[in-house]
Design an enzyme around this catalytic site. Structure first.
Site, PDB file in Angstrom:
ATOM      1  N   HIS A  70       0.818  -1.225   0.000  1.00 59.58           N
ATOM      2  CA  HIS A  70       0.000   0.000   0.000  1.00 59.58           C
ATOM      3  C   HIS A  70       0.849   1.272   0.000  1.00 59.58           C
ATOM      4  O   HIS A  70       0.332   2.356  -0.275  1.00 59.58           O
ATOM      5  CB  HIS A  70      -0.912   0.052   1.230  1.00 59.58           C
ATOM      6  CG  HIS A  70      -1.947  -1.022   1.286  1.00 59.58           C
ATOM      7  ND1 HIS A  70      -2.783  -1.310   0.233  1.00 59.58           N
ATOM      8  CD2 HIS A  70      -2.296  -1.888   2.280  1.00 59.58           C
ATOM      9  CE1 HIS A  70      -3.598  -2.306   0.582  1.00 59.58           C
ATOM     10  NE2 HIS A  70      -3.323  -2.683   1.808  1.00 59.58           N
TER      11      HIS A  70
ATOM     12  N   ASP B  27      -2.464 -10.577  -2.511  1.00 65.37           N
ATOM     13  CA  ASP B  27      -3.048 -10.135  -1.244  1.00 65.37           C
ATOM     14  C   ASP B  27      -4.505  -9.727  -1.512  1.00 65.37           C
ATOM     15  O   ASP B  27      -4.825  -9.231  -2.596  1.00 65.37           O
ATOM     16  CB  ASP B  27      -2.249  -8.940  -0.708  1.00 65.37           C
ATOM     17  CG  ASP B  27      -2.692  -8.500   0.679  1.00 65.37           C
ATOM     18  OD1 ASP B  27      -2.009  -8.842   1.660  1.00 65.37           O
ATOM     19  OD2 ASP B  27      -3.743  -7.812   0.775  1.00 65.37           O
TER      20      ASP B  27
ATOM     21  N   HIS C  90      -6.191  -7.352  -0.490  1.00 65.16           N
ATOM     22  CA  HIS C  90      -6.391  -5.911  -0.627  1.00 65.16           C
ATOM     23  C   HIS C  90      -5.675  -5.414  -1.884  1.00 65.16           C
ATOM     24  O   HIS C  90      -4.747  -6.066  -2.370  1.00 65.16           O
ATOM     25  CB  HIS C  90      -5.883  -5.185   0.629  1.00 65.16           C
ATOM     26  CG  HIS C  90      -6.517  -5.709   1.880  1.00 65.16           C
ATOM     27  ND1 HIS C  90      -5.874  -6.604   2.715  1.00 65.16           N
ATOM     28  CD2 HIS C  90      -7.743  -5.503   2.403  1.00 65.16           C
ATOM     29  CE1 HIS C  90      -6.685  -6.917   3.719  1.00 65.16           C
ATOM     30  NE2 HIS C  90      -7.825  -6.269   3.559  1.00 65.16           N
TER      31      HIS C  90
ATOM     32  N   ASP D  56      -4.444 -13.095   3.117  1.00 68.64           N
ATOM     33  CA  ASP D  56      -5.660 -12.625   3.791  1.00 68.64           C
ATOM     34  C   ASP D  56      -6.931 -12.867   2.978  1.00 68.64           C
ATOM     35  O   ASP D  56      -8.013 -12.462   3.397  1.00 68.64           O
ATOM     36  CB  ASP D  56      -5.534 -11.155   4.221  1.00 68.64           C
ATOM     37  CG  ASP D  56      -4.766 -10.292   3.251  1.00 68.64           C
ATOM     38  OD1 ASP D  56      -4.575 -10.719   2.100  1.00 68.64           O
ATOM     39  OD2 ASP D  56      -4.364  -9.178   3.633  1.00 68.64           O
TER      40      ASP D  56
HETATM   41  C1  3YP Z   1      -5.420  -1.656   6.531  1.00 69.48           C
HETATM   42  C2  3YP Z   1      -6.413  -0.803   7.281  1.00 69.48           C
HETATM   43  C3  3YP Z   1      -7.761  -1.443   7.089  1.00 69.48           C
HETATM   44  C4  3YP Z   1      -7.543  -2.685   6.262  1.00 69.48           C
HETATM   45  C5  3YP Z   1      -6.079  -2.985   6.381  1.00 69.48           C
HETATM   46  C6  3YP Z   1      -5.560  -3.814   5.254  1.00 69.48           C
HETATM   47  C7  3YP Z   1      -4.143  -4.229   5.485  1.00 69.48           C
HETATM   48  C8  3YP Z   1      -3.695  -5.255   4.505  1.00 69.48           C
HETATM   49  O1  3YP Z   1      -3.635  -6.441   4.749  1.00 69.48           O
HETATM   50  N1  3YP Z   1      -3.336  -4.864   3.291  1.00 69.48           N
HETATM   51  O2  3YP Z   1      -2.930  -5.737   2.365  1.00 69.48           O
HETATM   52 ZN    ZN Z   2      -3.968  -7.392   2.751  1.00 67.92          ZN
END
Ligand code: 3YP
Ligand code: ZN
Length: 377
Positions: free
Chosen positions: A143, A180, A182, A268
């Site tokens: 991210h 992942d 996300h 995840d």
């Molecule tokens: C970060 C804040 C809310 C969701 C979270 C996700 C973290 C993650 O596993 N990113 O790949």
């Molecule tokens: Zn994630």
């Protein structure tokens, strides 16, 4: 040739602080102190399982070192690197930008150790010491953008490794496959206008970051076509993921002909993960791993490097990660998924029409990738 493995105690000592799941404790606002969900526990349990099942002795350990300033500044702004260091130097730690990215004391150095470990793993692959590898690192990276941390991520490890591969190792074309759950928004943003780095993200639609990772995000300028997103509806299981692999990821890789494949390996998307609503089991990750290893064999002499990202169920993620790592190593250990009897029914539902439609929308975009000659030696 064997599989490389990067791990270090400091990765477990990245301190996400006294938090309540996602956010810092705030007693006066009703947020009771507790553990942050991105804690060392799951990562430690992965490493212990890799050791306990015997696989560790067949992996080539690579001792990480901190990424250099030159390496970091290929991806991040100087102002951000300085901000991260300042937060990390505070006695109580801080945050890397969005309020969801805790920085413990010393976390800047640990994040640099994560990025540097991944860089050295890519170098080991380039030099032929290992065929492929897995970096079991924290903090995660996908991210993080050029100028901010986000969503638990401090330094974009994969982006730093990709630029190193291009600038130091002669790998002109790098593909990033982000499994992942996300969206890999940071990696996408860093390479959005760059056709030499193909980013592909499979993720739960609209999960995190909000309003990110739609199929219409397809790159810009010279990079148009070189960012691919497959936003999968919540509730997607193995059939949807494998359809996405066959309809989008593998055809895209075949057209792009990378010199190196980097994988943002988050687990995840497992059926019991608290931070998403997908339905994968350990065998799903085994199959995804197998397909990626096969693609790397076919396209770039097996050169594939995976960086650990998310995965928050401490008892199930280790089995997902082990299944994936076994495929990289080409070794099956005596430990089979002890939850299989209950996990596989979750994962094995049929491909539903709305899932197929979402995947097919991304599949139409694969043709935008120019077929090119592999420039690797
Ligand atoms: C970060 C804040 C809310 C969701 C979270 C996700 C973290 C993650 O596993 N990113 O790949
Ligand atoms: Zn994630």
């Amino acid at each position: 040739m064997p599989t490389g493995y990067v791990h270090h105690p400091h990765y477990l000592w990245h301190d996400t602080g006294t938090s309540a799941g996602l956010i810092p404790a705030a007693p006066l606002a009703g947020v009771a102190p507790g553990a942050h969900i991105e804690s060392p526990d799951t990562t430690r349990r992965i490493h212990e399982l890799v050791h306990a099942c015997g696989l560790l002795r067949d992996l080539v350990p690579i001792e990480p070192r901190q990424a250099t300033m030159v390496e970091l500044l290929r991806v991040h702004t100087g102002a951000y690197v300085q901000h991260l260091q300042e937060q990390s130097d505070l006695r109580g730690g801080g945050d890397a930008g969005d309020g969801f990215s805790p920085v413990g004391r010393g976390s800047a150095e640990i994040a640099r150790l994560a990025a540097g470990g991944l860089v050295d793993l890519v170098t080991a692959v380039a030099e032929g010491d290992v065929t492929n590898g897995y970096a079991l690192l924290r903090p995660p990276g996908h991210h993080a953008t050029a100028d901010t941390g986000m969503g638990f991520c401090l330094i974009n490890n994969i982006a730093v490794a990709a630029r190193h591969a291009q600038e130091e190792l002669g790998f002109a074309r790098v593909a990033v496959v982000d499994v992942d759950v996300h969206h890999g928004n940071g990696t996408q943003a860093i390479f959005y206008t760059d056709p030499s780095v193909l980013t592909i993200s499979l993720h739960q639609a609209g999960c995190f970051p909000p309003d990110s990772g739609g199929v219409e995000e397809n790159g810009a300028g010279d990079g148009l076509g070189y960012a691919l997103n497959v936003p999968l509806p919540p509730g997607s299981g193995q059939a949807a993921y494998l359809h996405a692999m066959h309809q989008v990821v593998l055809p895209a890789l075949d057209r792009f002909t990378p010199d190196l494949i980097l994988v943002a390996a988050g687990f995840d998307g497992n059926a019991w993960d608290p931070l998403a609503r997908q339905m994968l089991c350990a065998d799903s990750y085994r199959q995804i791993g197998r397909l990626l290893v096969d693609a790397a064999d076919r396209l770039c002499h097996g050169r594939l490097v995976a960086a650990h990202e998310g995965g928050y169920n401490p008892w199930y993620v280790p089995h997902c990660a082990l299944a994936f790592l076994e495929e990289l190593a080409g070794i099956t250990t005596p430990v089979t998924d002890p939850y299989a009897a209950i996990a596989e029914p979750y994962a094995s539902g049929p491909l539903l029409p709305h899932q197929r439609e979402a995947i097919d929308e991304a599949a139409y975009l694969v043709d935008r990738i120019a077929t090119a000659t592999n420039t690797a030696a």
